[in-house]
Write a protein that holds these residues in place. Structure first.
Motif, short mmCIF file in Angstrom:
data_model
loop_
_atom_site.label_atom_id
_atom_site.label_comp_id
_atom_site.label_asym_id
_atom_site.label_seq_id
_atom_site.Cartn_x
_atom_site.Cartn_y
_atom_site.Cartn_z
N GLY A 1 40.83 34.42 -23.48
CA GLY A 1 41.56 33.18 -23.73
C GLY A 1 41.73 32.86 -25.20
O GLY A 1 42.11 33.71 -26.01
N ASP A 2 41.46 31.59 -25.55
CA ASP A 2 41.62 31.14 -26.94
C ASP A 2 40.73 31.91 -27.91
O ASP A 2 41.12 32.15 -29.06
CB ASP A 2 41.31 29.65 -27.06
N ASP A 3 39.54 32.31 -27.46
CA ASP A 3 38.65 33.09 -28.33
C ASP A 3 39.30 34.41 -28.72
O ASP A 3 39.20 34.84 -29.87
CB ASP A 3 37.31 33.36 -27.64
N PHE A 4 40.00 35.05 -27.78
CA PHE A 4 40.68 36.31 -28.08
C PHE A 4 41.86 36.07 -29.03
O PHE A 4 42.09 36.84 -29.96
CB PHE A 4 41.13 37.01 -26.80
N PHE A 5 42.61 34.99 -28.78
CA PHE A 5 43.72 34.64 -29.68
C PHE A 5 43.20 34.49 -31.10
O PHE A 5 43.78 35.03 -32.04
CB PHE A 5 44.37 33.31 -29.26
N GLU A 6 42.12 33.72 -31.28
CA GLU A 6 41.55 33.49 -32.60
C GLU A 6 41.05 34.80 -33.22
O GLU A 6 41.25 35.04 -34.41
CB GLU A 6 40.42 32.47 -32.52
N LEU A 7 40.40 35.62 -32.41
CA LEU A 7 39.90 36.91 -32.89
C LEU A 7 41.06 37.75 -33.42
O LEU A 7 40.99 38.30 -34.53
CB LEU A 7 39.18 37.67 -31.79
N ALA A 8 42.14 37.85 -32.65
CA ALA A 8 43.29 38.66 -33.06
C ALA A 8 43.90 38.14 -34.36
O ALA A 8 44.22 38.93 -35.26
CB ALA A 8 44.34 38.70 -31.94
N GLU A 9 44.05 36.82 -34.47
CA GLU A 9 44.61 36.24 -35.69
C GLU A 9 43.70 36.49 -36.89
O GLU A 9 44.17 36.89 -37.96
CB GLU A 9 44.82 34.73 -35.51
N ASP A 10 42.40 36.23 -36.73
CA ASP A 10 41.45 36.43 -37.83
C ASP A 10 41.38 37.90 -38.25
O ASP A 10 41.33 38.21 -39.43
CB ASP A 10 40.05 35.95 -37.43
N PHE A 11 41.37 38.78 -37.25
CA PHE A 11 41.29 40.21 -37.52
C PHE A 11 42.52 40.69 -38.30
O PHE A 11 42.41 41.39 -39.30
CB PHE A 11 41.13 40.98 -36.20
N ALA A 12 43.70 40.30 -37.81
CA ALA A 12 44.95 40.71 -38.46
C ALA A 12 45.00 40.19 -39.90
O ALA A 12 45.42 40.90 -40.81
CB ALA A 12 46.14 40.21 -37.67
N SER A 13 44.55 38.97 -40.10
CA SER A 13 44.55 38.38 -41.44
C SER A 13 43.55 39.09 -42.36
O SER A 13 43.89 39.46 -43.48
CB SER A 13 44.21 36.90 -41.33
N LYS A 14 42.34 39.28 -41.87
CA LYS A 14 41.29 39.89 -42.70
C LYS A 14 41.64 41.31 -43.12
O LYS A 14 41.40 41.71 -44.25
CB LYS A 14 39.96 39.89 -41.95
N TYR A 15 42.21 42.09 -42.20
CA TYR A 15 42.48 43.51 -42.48
C TYR A 15 43.95 43.80 -42.76
O TYR A 15 44.35 44.95 -42.81
CB TYR A 15 41.95 44.37 -41.33
N ASN A 16 44.76 42.73 -42.90
CA ASN A 16 46.17 42.87 -43.24
C ASN A 16 46.91 43.81 -42.27
O ASN A 16 47.53 44.79 -42.68
CB ASN A 16 46.33 43.34 -44.69
N ILE A 17 46.82 43.48 -40.99
CA ILE A 17 47.39 44.31 -39.94
C ILE A 17 48.70 43.71 -39.44
O ILE A 17 48.75 42.52 -39.12
CB ILE A 17 46.40 44.47 -38.77
N SER A 18 49.72 44.51 -39.33
CA SER A 18 50.98 44.08 -38.73
C SER A 18 50.78 44.00 -37.22
O SER A 18 50.45 45.00 -36.58
CB SER A 18 52.10 45.06 -39.06
N MET A 19 51.01 42.81 -36.67
CA MET A 19 50.83 42.61 -35.23
C MET A 19 52.19 42.47 -34.53
O MET A 19 52.27 41.94 -33.43
CB MET A 19 49.97 41.37 -34.98
N ASN A 20 53.24 42.98 -35.13
CA ASN A 20 54.59 42.86 -34.57
C ASN A 20 54.70 43.48 -33.18
O ASN A 20 55.54 43.07 -32.39
CB ASN A 20 55.62 43.51 -35.49
N THR A 21 53.91 44.48 -32.89
CA THR A 21 54.01 45.16 -31.59
C THR A 21 52.89 44.74 -30.64
O THR A 21 52.73 45.35 -29.59
CB THR A 21 53.96 46.69 -31.79
N TYR A 22 52.15 43.70 -30.98
CA TYR A 22 51.03 43.23 -30.15
C TYR A 22 51.54 42.31 -29.04
O TYR A 22 52.24 41.33 -29.31
CB TYR A 22 50.04 42.48 -31.05
N TRP A 23 51.19 42.60 -27.81
CA TRP A 23 51.54 41.76 -26.66
C TRP A 23 50.25 41.26 -26.03
O TRP A 23 49.56 42.00 -25.33
CB TRP A 23 52.36 42.54 -25.63
N TRP A 24 49.87 40.02 -26.29
CA TRP A 24 48.59 39.44 -25.89
C TRP A 24 48.31 39.57 -24.40
O TRP A 24 47.18 39.81 -23.99
CB TRP A 24 48.50 37.96 -26.31
N TYR A 25 49.33 39.38 -23.57
CA TYR A 25 49.11 39.30 -22.13
C TYR A 25 48.65 40.62 -21.50
O TYR A 25 48.20 40.63 -20.35
CB TYR A 25 50.36 38.77 -21.41
#
Length: 139
Positions: free
Chosen positions: A35-59
């Motif tokens: 849920g929200d914890d995973f959303f936050e993890l993905a955002e924090d991770f992408a920000s910290k490691y400068n990862i392009s998440m353009n192809t990420y589909w959360w569902y």
């Protein structure tokens, strides 16, 4: 960059016990990140490691937070696809390549209009009922 750095990130950001961590540990089913914890993890991770998440589909990876009455009548996106686990190995690959490493199968997600409409109707009905009850107390 190595798996230990990913473990440290998961420990600090999600409070995951080191004893539960392994390269193939599923963040949702093994570590309880959803849920929200995973959303936050993905955002924090992408920000910290400068990862392009353009192809990420959360569902494909986790559910939504909370109870959704509309999803009882019209499936939510995560209920329409087969879940793909995210592991520390996947995170390491993402951090190393600076892009989301999972390729998703062809899929089509049904519109959420029905689900959202049902939720709105229920909320409006409940608010109307509450207003009628409140007004009847003054009568």
């Amino acid at each position: 960059m190595d798996i230990e750095e990913i473990y440290n990130f998961l420990e600090k950001s999600q409070g995951v016990s080191r004893s539960k961590l392994s390269p193939k540990a599923d963040l949702c089913s093994d570590l309880g990140i959803d849920g929200d914890d995973f959303f936050e993890l993905a955002e924090d991770f992408a920000s910290k490691y400068n990862i392009s998440m353009n192809t990420y589909w959360w569902y494909f990876h986790h559910s939504e937070e909370g109870f959704n009455i509309g999803a009882l009548f019209s499936p939510a996106p995560y209920q329409q696809v087969e879940r793909i686990p995210v592991t520390p190995e996947v995170l390491l690959l993402a951090a190393t390549t600076k892009t989301w490493p999972i390729s998703y199968p062809e899929h089509k997600i049904n519109s959420r209009r029905t689900e959202n409409l049902i939720n709105k109707i229920i909320i409006i009905t409940l608010l109307g009922f509450a207003a009628i009850c409140a007004l009847s107390q003054f009568a």
